[in-house]
Design a protein around this motif. Sequence first.
Motif, short mmCIF file in Angstrom:
data_model
loop_
_atom_site.label_atom_id
_atom_site.label_comp_id
_atom_site.label_asym_id
_atom_site.label_seq_id
_atom_site.Cartn_x
_atom_site.Cartn_y
_atom_site.Cartn_z
N TRP A 1 6.59 4.27 -6.97
CA TRP A 1 6.06 5.60 -7.28
C TRP A 1 7.11 6.70 -7.24
N PHE B 1 -3.64 1.44 -15.00
CA PHE B 1 -3.50 2.62 -15.84
C PHE B 1 -3.41 2.13 -17.27
N VAL C 1 -5.17 -1.80 -9.42
CA VAL C 1 -5.27 -0.50 -10.11
C VAL C 1 -4.60 -0.64 -11.47
N THR D 1 -10.02 0.72 -11.03
CA THR D 1 -9.65 0.03 -9.79
C THR D 1 -10.73 -0.95 -9.38
N LEU E 1 0.83 -1.21 0.00
CA LEU E 1 0.00 0.00 0.00
C LEU E 1 0.86 1.26 0.00
N ASP E 2 2.07 1.16 0.55
CA ASP E 2 2.97 2.31 0.52
C ASP E 2 3.93 2.27 -0.67
N LEU F 1 7.51 9.43 -10.11
CA LEU F 1 6.45 9.25 -11.11
C LEU F 1 5.32 10.27 -10.94
N ARG F 2 5.62 11.42 -10.34
CA ARG F 2 4.62 12.48 -10.22
C ARG F 2 3.93 12.72 -11.57
N GLY F 3 2.60 12.72 -11.55
CA GLY F 3 1.84 13.02 -12.77
C GLY F 3 1.76 11.89 -13.77
N GLU G 1 -0.19 9.56 -14.06
CA GLU G 1 -1.55 9.23 -14.47
C GLU G 1 -2.03 10.05 -15.67
#
Lengths: 213, 213
Positions: free
Chosen positions: A185, A211, A209, A199, A12-13, A188-190, A192
Amino acid sequence: MGHVRVDLNISLDGYATTTDQTAEDPIGQDWNRLVAAYLATRTMQERVFGQPGRGTTGIDEKYAAAYFEGIGAEVMGAGMFGLHLHPDDPDWQGWWGPNPPFRVPVFVLTHEKRPSLTMEGGTVFHFVQSSAEETLQLARDAAGDRDVRIGGGIRTVRPFAAAGLIDRLHVAIAPILLGRGENLWADLRGFEGGYSVATEVAESGTIHVTFSR
Amino acid sequence: MGHVRVDLNISLDGYATTTDQTAEDPIGQDWNRLVAAYLATRTMQERVFGQPGRGTTGIDEKYAAAYFEGIGAEVMGAGMFGLHLHPDDPDWQGWWGPNPPFRVPVFVLTHEKRPSLTMEGGTVFHFVQSSAEETLQLARDAAGDRDVRIGGGIRTVRPFAAAGLIDRLHVAIAPILLGRGENLWADLRGFEGGYSVATEVAESGTIHVTFSR
């Protein structure tokens, strides 16, 4: 031309690797917790453990079955093949036994030159000393119209993500907090942007999830 | 005795704060994206914007309504009240206008001594110079049998989480990657131990994960 796909198990983190391996327990308890629901599926029981007819058949299984569908070639890092633990060992054939689950050409990124390894069931490991992009081209050529998976590990996946080469990223998120390791992550800002995100939650509690573009 | 509850909006990569605020846009686009689905709910439209009868009524609304149910007192940090932007300004009454959504005693952790502020609707802001534990005791006394919420921000929540004081943690995860800010999950390795975890996905794409014990 097929798509470039990535499927990863993360916490999850966001951690895609674990840190509690020891000489006595080279896989580690954290890894077991991370992938338990996935390995319990019918598809993985057959593909990984040679146990057809066993395993779960719910939402996790839907993703496990889709994992192999339409894949024509795979790319993985040296670490995923285990070369970091078996350097210069010509007898090492990876973690998956004589009949690996891939059943397609697999391109292993490594500085180590090795002859290709033909396994049972259609898996052929090729060891390549090329860039990510060049290796992807080799994999695309081998896959034909089918998709290419960037299998992992996370350090192998990240340059493909940063270069915008991934068409579909599916993460199976285990609801546990690992707190350390390699974080998918990071940087990986942005990400999406340009993808649609879908999801769903499996019976096991795993959050899937995806993408896609 | 009531429970201690935390509800936070975070990004898929765990960030609970955003970093794109400017003088012209003091909230920032990232914050808007983080809380958009929540603010769109029927409960928040009424509580925050004074617009009864408007807003979404799906799974996000279920959590928004539950947010206020059974709460008898709230604890928040100075930053959540806005004291970092309005130091020594006796006229500053927080972000929420004359009728704040809390409608219970709110204990604001700050080094600044201020008289208590009685607002419309039942909200009374008390400014306390105590430790997390002492403040929690004040809030428990005010809440009676009802629950206490640790409202935020993340730096206020984290010591309560680290001290094992949280009975229920609900995160509303927006499927976006912020890449920077304060990360809820930092230093919470193994937090899931002792909690049961339940997850559902809202129509908006928000992933609601609840740790409870």
